[in-house]
Design an enzyme around this catalytic site. Sequence first.
Site, PDB file in Angstrom:
ATOM      1  N   GLY A   2      -5.770   4.540   5.528  1.00 21.35           N
ATOM      2  CA  GLY A   2      -6.628   5.291   6.454  1.00 21.35           C
ATOM      3  C   GLY A   2      -7.175   4.413   7.560  1.00 21.35           C
ATOM      4  CB  VAL A   3      -8.575   0.939   7.726  1.00 21.04           C
ATOM      5  CG1 VAL A   3      -9.847   1.128   6.944  1.00 21.04           C
ATOM      6  CG2 VAL A   3      -7.526   0.248   6.891  1.00 21.04           C
ATOM      7  CG  HIS A  47      -2.028   0.985   1.170  1.00 18.85           C
ATOM      8  ND1 HIS A  47      -1.852   2.311   1.444  1.00 18.85           N
ATOM      9  CD2 HIS A  47      -3.339   0.835   0.872  1.00 18.85           C
ATOM     10  CE1 HIS A  47      -3.017   2.947   1.341  1.00 18.85           C
ATOM     11  NE2 HIS A  47      -3.932   2.076   0.999  1.00 18.85           N
ATOM     12  CD  GLU A  96      -6.724  -1.391  15.371  1.00 21.57           C
ATOM     13  OE1 GLU A  96      -7.918  -1.374  15.007  1.00 21.57           O
ATOM     14  OE2 GLU A  96      -6.329  -1.929  16.419  1.00 21.57           O
ATOM     15  CB  ILE A 138       0.137   6.170   1.374  1.00 23.84           C
ATOM     16  CG1 ILE A 138       0.856   7.113   0.412  1.00 23.84           C
ATOM     17  CG2 ILE A 138      -0.931   6.932   2.149  1.00 23.84           C
ATOM     18  CD1 ILE A 138      -0.053   7.663  -0.677  1.00 23.84           C
TER      19      ILE A 138
END
Lengths: 89, 152
Positions: free
Chosen positions: B62-63, B53, B67, B59
């Site tokens: 976002g998840v 990713h 978390e 990067i």
Amino acid sequence: MIRTDVVNRIKQMIVRRLQLKIKPEDIRAEEALFQGGLYLDSVEALELVVGLEEEFGVTVENSENTKKRFFSVDTLADYVLELLGTVSV
Amino acid sequence: MSDDQKMGASFVHGLLPHRYPMLMVDAMKEVEPGRRGLGVKNVTSNEHYLQGHFPGEPIMPGVMAIECMAQVAGIVLASGASLAGGGATAAPKPAYLMSVDSFKFRKPIRPGDTLLVDVRVVRQFQNLAKVAGEIRVGDTLVASGELSLAGQ
């Protein structure tokens, strides 16, 4: 505070905070908020606690009566009036 | 600083059940038990999720930022002992993520970034807590949002 105002403000707060796709007036004050009515869940219940506290400047207590107090808009209105120290009219 | 050392890896391990490769808090800078906390996560090129990713353009997903914030929230709540975990004496128990609201990701998070994760408990009621958080890199806000968590 007049009870009908409290009822209407609670309905508006519920629709706004939970982003429900219904109008405040579509909620019947006597219908169940959780099982058998609007089917709200526990996370939404927490939103209602925060919403009531912001809307009315009260502090919601957790007690054995919580379930009864959160049954419907009607029971919530009674509880808010009780917290505000106002006689229900 | 002595305060920082007190709330390093062993402090975090004492309050969170998470371990590699999912532990996403390196240390806590500030903790007001049950109320607020400021956590630190150093993002490195070694993060397992950066492999894919994205290849050539790492990067942080976002998840993963969500978390990370949830874990800082878990520490704040466990340190308050009224939700999740039994404090430092018992084996830490997880707080379960129940809702994610109003999240915004303003800037990409890349290797080399130090995330400063500021979490404030909005309200705890019964076994649920609602928190609001912001993630900064330096002074720049990179993500913000609200979470609900449930204790056991």
